[in-house]
Design a protein around this motif. Structure first.
Motif, PDB file in Angstrom:
ATOM      1  N   GLY A 110       0.822  -1.213   0.000  1.00  0.00           N
ATOM      2  CA  GLY A 110       0.000   0.000   0.000  1.00  0.00           C
ATOM      3  C   GLY A 110       0.850   1.254   0.000  1.00  0.00           C
ATOM      4  O   GLY A 110       0.519   2.255  -0.672  1.00  0.00           O
ATOM      5  N   LEU A 111       1.972   1.226   0.741  1.00  0.00           N
ATOM      6  CA  LEU A 111       2.858   2.390   0.768  1.00  0.00           C
ATOM      7  C   LEU A 111       3.421   2.682  -0.620  1.00  0.00           C
ATOM      8  O   LEU A 111       3.412   3.832  -1.081  1.00  0.00           O
ATOM      9  N   LEU A 112       3.936   1.645  -1.281  1.00  0.00           N
ATOM     10  CA  LEU A 112       4.516   1.862  -2.605  1.00  0.00           C
ATOM     11  C   LEU A 112       3.451   2.310  -3.597  1.00  0.00           C
ATOM     12  O   LEU A 112       3.711   3.188  -4.445  1.00  0.00           O
ATOM     13  N   ALA A 113       2.251   1.738  -3.520  1.00  0.00           N
ATOM     14  CA  ALA A 113       1.174   2.165  -4.422  1.00  0.00           C
ATOM     15  C   ALA A 113       0.819   3.626  -4.170  1.00  0.00           C
ATOM     16  O   ALA A 113       0.588   4.406  -5.112  1.00  0.00           O
ATOM     17  N   ALA A 114       0.792   4.049  -2.893  1.00  0.00           N
ATOM     18  CA  ALA A 114       0.477   5.444  -2.575  1.00  0.00           C
ATOM     19  C   ALA A 114       1.535   6.387  -3.126  1.00  0.00           C
ATOM     20  O   ALA A 114       1.214   7.468  -3.653  1.00  0.00           O
ATOM     21  N   VAL A 115       2.806   6.010  -3.029  1.00  0.00           N
ATOM     22  CA  VAL A 115       3.873   6.846  -3.576  1.00  0.00           C
ATOM     23  C   VAL A 115       3.740   6.965  -5.084  1.00  0.00           C
ATOM     24  O   VAL A 115       3.898   8.056  -5.664  1.00  0.00           O
ATOM     25  N   ASP A 116       3.442   5.851  -5.758  1.00  0.00           N
ATOM     26  CA  ASP A 116       3.261   5.907  -7.223  1.00  0.00           C
ATOM     27  C   ASP A 116       2.075   6.769  -7.596  1.00  0.00           C
ATOM     28  O   ASP A 116       2.110   7.495  -8.610  1.00  0.00           O
ATOM     29  N   LEU A 117       1.009   6.701  -6.814  1.00  0.00           N
ATOM     30  CA  LEU A 117      -0.199   7.462  -7.150  1.00  0.00           C
ATOM     31  C   LEU A 117      -0.008   8.961  -6.935  1.00  0.00           C
ATOM     32  O   LEU A 117      -0.693   9.772  -7.582  1.00  0.00           O
ATOM     33  N   THR A 118       0.899   9.344  -6.034  1.00  0.00           N
ATOM     34  CA  THR A 118       1.127  10.785  -5.838  1.00  0.00           C
ATOM     35  C   THR A 118       1.655  11.449  -7.098  1.00  0.00           C
ATOM     36  O   THR A 118       1.456  12.663  -7.294  1.00  0.00           O
TER      37      THR A 118
END
Length: 405
Positions: A110-118
């Motif tokens: 979830g952390l990596l997905a959130a960083v990509d989505l930013t």
């Protein structure tokens, strides 16, 4: 899928990270056709990513946090975030493979997905949709591969546990079968053989007392038969005890092996017994046999007893036998030969026993080779027992117990 588990073995994490860093350096140096070389900012973000991956190769969660932070910093600063994106995705893969709790895996994903989505904030819809599709490569692919590796390892571990459980079950069944077999043999020895030997000893004792005017030589024979039968009964009782409870007598040296220092006397007793049976025995025993290990000393005694018994049975009374035992360079040279010219004793079977077979098996266990065959008009048995190796773990038979020819 066993190769997957070996490829991503936890012990090879440092080697994998090192290869990944070398690949990243190659990407920056060689670049992509049609694109300019890396900028200083790219190097400034890539070098920490390389070093942190190496330094944190044993701490996958910390590595993922740091790589994600570098990726978040790279989005607004550089156009080509390939190095930091691969670093963060690989950190997620390592975390998925090695995390002890599933919740940690999903939080990391979830952390990596959130960083990509930013990076998609404020982008056009088409660009945002393309970025969402890119999550399948940057987040879902390492997550899926890591789960496959975890599942493969778990299946392998379960297979090993089942194999170990099966092995223990087979060993337990084998021990139970051996215990039943030993119990049956012990009952047969006690109920049949020991009964008859005890009856023979009793009858000889009675005969010795009811016939007081016997020739002294006949009396000596009666006494010897009585003593031999009594010793046989003692050995039978001890053998039955070993068969019924091997572990209970394993620590008793009297039941397992002859003391090395007692070997010369035991060999002398075997020679005297053969002489009492009428065989003329010449013995040449090296005093060094008193320093042999218990295993080979036991073998020498058993071989001597068996060979001299066979001489008395097959060569007959008044045959001449030669016993030779010597120790050379740690190896035991043993031989028994006879001239085969004695008078065949009445009532002694001409053959069919298992003496030679048992002697050969005993010698082969110790790494030697038994030679048995005619020589002139007689017979010769000889062997060389190699220098002592590690002692076997199984209990050995007690010294002095007679074996069937």
């Amino acid at each position: 899928m066993g190769w997957v588990g070996r490829l991503f073995d936890a012990r090879d994490t440092l080697a994998r990270i090192l290869l990944l860093d070398l690949s990243g350096i190659g990407y920056l140096v060689v670049g992509v056709h049609g694109r300019p070389g890396p900028t200083g900012t790219q190097w400034a973000l890539a070098v920490p990513a390389f070093l942190l991956a190496l330094l944190c190769h044993r701490r996958p969660l910390l590595n993922l946090l740091l790589q994600s932070a570098l990726l978040a910093a790279a989005f607004p600063l550089v156009d080509d975030v390939m190095i930091n994106q691969v670093g963060a995705s690989w950190a997620l893969l390592e975390l998925t493979m090695r995390a002890t709790r599933p919740r940690t895996i999903w939080l990391g994903a979830g952390l990596l997905a959130a960083v990509d989505l930013t990076n998609l904030i404020g982008e056009p819809v088409r660009t945002a949709l393309t970025g969402l599709f890119g999550l399948a490569v940057t987040v879902c692919l390492p997550l899926l591969l890591g789960l496959v590796v975890r599942t493969t390892r778990e299946l392998s571990r379960q297979a090993e546990e089942r194999a170990e459980a099966d092995r223990r079950r087979r060993e337990s069944e084998s021990r139970a079968a051996r215990a039943d077999e030993r119990g049956a043999i012990a009952r047969e020895l006690h109920d049949v053989l020991a009964h008859h030997v005890a009856s023979m000893v009793l009858r000889v004792g009675v005969a010795r007392h009811v016939l007081p005017d016997l020739d002294p030589r006949v009396g000596d024979v009666f006494d010897d038969v009585h003593a031999t039968g009594t010793a046989a009964l003692t050995d039978l009782r001890r053998l039955v005890a070993v068969l019924r409870d091997p572990d209970g007598v394993r620590g008793d040296a009297a039941l397992t092996a002859i003391e090395p220092s007692a070997l010369p006397a035991a060999l002398g007793a075997a020679v005297d017994r053969a002489r009492q049976a009428g065989v003329v025995v010449e013995a040449d025993v090296d005093p060094a046999v008193g320093a042999l290990d218990a295993v080979r000393g036991q073998a020498v005694l058993r071989l001597t007893q068996e060979a001299l018994t066979n001489v008395a049975k097959h060569a007959g009374a008044e045959a001449r036998a030669q016993l030779t035992v010597s120790v050379e360079d740690g190896a035991v040279h043993w031989a028994v030969s006879d001239d085969g010219r004695g008078a065949a004793p009445a009532g002694v079977p001409s053959g069919g026993g298992h003496g030679i077979v048992g002697m050969r098996e005993r010698v082969e266990v110790l790494g030697g080779r038994l030679e048995a065959g005619p020589t002139g008009s007689g017979w010769r048995v000889r062997t060389v027992l190699p220098a002592a190796g590690p002692a076997p773990d199984t209990p050995r038979p007690r010294a002095g117990a007679p074996e069937p020819a």
